[in-house]
Design a protein around this motif. Sequence first.
Motif, PDB file in Angstrom:
ATOM      1  N   PHE A  52      44.696  12.820  33.837  1.00 49.30           N
ATOM      2  CA  PHE A  52      44.945  11.380  33.869  1.00 49.30           C
ATOM      3  C   PHE A  52      46.053  10.979  32.892  1.00 49.30           C
ATOM      4  N   VAL A  53      46.089  11.596  31.733  1.00 48.60           N
ATOM      5  CA  VAL A  53      47.155  11.300  30.768  1.00 48.60           C
ATOM      6  C   VAL A  53      48.501  11.795  31.295  1.00 48.60           C
ATOM      7  N   GLU A  54      48.515  12.951  31.966  1.00 50.67           N
ATOM      8  CA  GLU A  54      49.758  13.455  32.565  1.00 50.67           C
ATOM      9  C   GLU A  54      50.314  12.466  33.585  1.00 50.67           C
ATOM     10  N   VAL A  55      49.434  11.850  34.357  1.00 53.26           N
ATOM     11  CA  VAL A  55      49.866  10.960  35.441  1.00 53.26           C
ATOM     12  C   VAL A  55      50.122   9.532  34.952  1.00 53.26           C
ATOM     13  N   PHE A  56      49.264   8.999  34.076  1.00 49.36           N
ATOM     14  CA  PHE A  56      49.338   7.593  33.690  1.00 49.36           C
ATOM     15  C   PHE A  56      49.796   7.374  32.245  1.00 49.36           C
ATOM     16  N   GLY A  57      50.123   8.432  31.522  1.00 46.24           N
ATOM     17  CA  GLY A  57      50.480   8.281  30.118  1.00 46.24           C
ATOM     18  C   GLY A  57      49.267   7.835  29.319  1.00 46.24           C
ATOM     19  N   ASP A  58      49.496   7.093  28.247  1.00 43.76           N
ATOM     20  CA  ASP A  58      48.392   6.693  27.385  1.00 43.76           C
ATOM     21  C   ASP A  58      47.373   5.808  28.116  1.00 43.76           C
ATOM     22  N   ASN A  59      47.796   5.115  29.186  1.00 41.64           N
ATOM     23  CA  ASN A  59      46.852   4.309  29.971  1.00 41.64           C
ATOM     24  C   ASN A  59      45.858   5.172  30.738  1.00 41.64           C
ATOM     25  N   GLY A  60      46.088   6.471  30.763  1.00 39.46           N
ATOM     26  CA  GLY A  60      45.157   7.392  31.407  1.00 39.46           C
ATOM     27  C   GLY A  60      44.111   7.940  30.453  1.00 39.46           C
ATOM     28  N   ARG A  61      44.190   7.578  29.161  1.00 39.96           N
ATOM     29  CA  ARG A  61      43.240   8.067  28.154  1.00 39.96           C
ATOM     30  C   ARG A  61      42.055   7.102  28.095  1.00 39.96           C
ATOM     31  N   MET A  72      58.130   5.417  34.258  1.00 37.91           N
ATOM     32  CA  MET A  72      58.041   6.079  35.533  1.00 37.91           C
ATOM     33  C   MET A  72      56.716   5.716  36.190  1.00 37.91           C
ATOM     34  N   SER A  73      56.754   5.465  37.481  1.00 41.97           N
ATOM     35  CA  SER A  73      55.533   5.094  38.192  1.00 41.97           C
ATOM     36  C   SER A  73      54.580   6.284  38.269  1.00 41.97           C
ATOM     37  N   ALA A  74      53.318   5.988  38.459  1.00 40.24           N
ATOM     38  CA  ALA A  74      52.314   7.046  38.576  1.00 40.24           C
ATOM     39  C   ALA A  74      52.574   7.919  39.800  1.00 40.24           C
ATOM     40  N   GLU A  75      52.975   7.316  40.907  1.00 48.36           N
ATOM     41  CA  GLU A  75      53.269   8.086  42.117  1.00 48.36           C
ATOM     42  C   GLU A  75      54.453   9.024  41.879  1.00 48.36           C
ATOM     43  N   ALA A  76      55.489   8.524  41.194  1.00 46.08           N
ATOM     44  CA  ALA A  76      56.651   9.366  40.879  1.00 46.08           C
ATOM     45  C   ALA A  76      56.265  10.487  39.923  1.00 46.08           C
ATOM     46  N   ARG A  77      55.423  10.172  38.957  1.00 49.32           N
ATOM     47  CA  ARG A  77      54.977  11.185  37.990  1.00 49.32           C
ATOM     48  C   ARG A  77      54.167  12.272  38.697  1.00 49.32           C
ATOM     49  N   LEU A  78      53.314  11.885  39.629  1.00 51.57           N
ATOM     50  CA  LEU A  78      52.533  12.844  40.398  1.00 51.57           C
ATOM     51  C   LEU A  78      53.462  13.807  41.137  1.00 51.57           C
ATOM     52  N   ALA A  79      54.498  13.264  41.769  1.00 50.88           N
ATOM     53  CA  ALA A  79      55.465  14.086  42.484  1.00 50.88           C
ATOM     54  C   ALA A  79      56.230  14.987  41.518  1.00 50.88           C
ATOM     55  N   GLU A  80      56.619  14.444  40.372  1.00 58.83           N
ATOM     56  CA  GLU A  80      57.347  15.229  39.367  1.00 58.83           C
ATOM     57  C   GLU A  80      56.514  16.411  38.873  1.00 58.83           C
ATOM     58  N   LEU A  81      55.224  16.203  38.759  1.00 55.88           N
ATOM     59  CA  LEU A  81      54.312  17.264  38.319  1.00 55.88           C
ATOM     60  C   LEU A  81      54.040  18.283  39.427  1.00 55.88           C
ATOM     61  N   GLY A  82      54.484  17.966  40.656  1.00 55.02           N
ATOM     62  CA  GLY A  82      54.268  18.862  41.784  1.00 55.02           C
ATOM     63  C   GLY A  82      52.825  18.904  42.248  1.00 55.02           C
ATOM     64  N   LEU A  83      52.093  17.814  42.010  1.00 53.07           N
ATOM     65  CA  LEU A  83      50.681  17.762  42.371  1.00 53.07           C
ATOM     66  C   LEU A  83      50.508  17.141  43.749  1.00 53.07           C
ATOM     67  N   GLU A  84      49.741  17.806  44.577  1.00 53.70           N
ATOM     68  CA  GLU A  84      49.424  17.290  45.904  1.00 53.70           C
ATOM     69  C   GLU A  84      47.948  16.930  45.922  1.00 53.70           C
ATOM     70  N   LEU A  85      47.650  15.709  46.332  1.00 56.67           N
ATOM     71  CA  LEU A  85      46.259  15.263  46.352  1.00 56.67           C
ATOM     72  C   LEU A  85      45.566  15.738  47.620  1.00 56.67           C
ATOM     73  N   PRO A  86      44.298  16.139  47.473  1.00 53.41           N
ATOM     74  CA  PRO A  86      43.530  16.551  48.658  1.00 53.41           C
ATOM     75  C   PRO A  86      43.178  15.339  49.513  1.00 53.41           C
ATOM     76  N   ASN A  87      42.680  15.598  50.708  1.00 47.13           N
ATOM     77  CA  ASN A  87      42.176  14.520  51.549  1.00 47.13           C
ATOM     78  C   ASN A  87      40.965  13.891  50.868  1.00 47.13           C
ATOM     79  N   PRO A  88      40.728  12.598  51.124  1.00 48.95           N
ATOM     80  CA  PRO A  88      39.564  11.958  50.501  1.00 48.95           C
ATOM     81  C   PRO A  88      38.266  12.650  50.899  1.00 48.95           C
ATOM     82  N   PRO A  89      37.393  12.912  49.906  1.00 47.15           N
ATOM     83  CA  PRO A  89      36.107  13.522  50.240  1.00 47.15           C
ATOM     84  C   PRO A  89      35.224  12.545  51.017  1.00 47.15           C
ATOM     85  N   VAL A  90      34.430  13.085  51.907  1.00 46.70           N
ATOM     86  CA  VAL A  90      33.486  12.284  52.690  1.00 46.70           C
ATOM     87  C   VAL A  90      32.170  12.235  51.916  1.00 46.70           C
TER      88      VAL A  90
END
Length: 153
Positions: free
Chosen positions: A117-126, A1-19
């Motif tokens: 990061f592990v939730e979103v990217f799997g073991d590649n997030g460790r 599963m792609s990272a973007e799809a996993r993010l959506a599956e987790l119900g996570l919404e990213l904030p606007n980029p910090p300045v």
Amino acid sequence: MSAEARLAELGLELPNPPVPLANYVPWRIGGGLLFLSGVGPRRADGSSITGVLGAGMSVEEGYAAARLCGLNLLTNMRAALGSLDRVDTILKVLGMVRGTLDFGGHPEVINGCTDLFVEVFGDNGRPARSAVGMGSLPRGIAVEIEAVVLIKG
């Protein structure tokens, strides 16, 4: 599963980029690597989690602050790369925790970011990781985290 799809599956919404608050950029790309500047636990409304671990702030609250840092890092990854699906591996994380002299739960606090990061990217997030204590952090924030990311070639 792609990272973007996993993010959506987790119900996570990213904030606007910090300045950036000073004379730096949020990221740099070089040699197939994305270097992410440190971010704090900034909420969507622009406020930040402040406090001192071990002095009225619990490990659980620090964990939540580190997770919020992780969301802000994901925001900057997406802004830099166009999509989280371009992330190959989270190579390195440096987590800085504002704590009392006798506070020792730095690793448990920074798990808030690396667990995300592990939730979103799997073991590649460790990542390889450091979790260190600081006597102070900018504007009184409780946690600041930076990362180095390998970009898919």
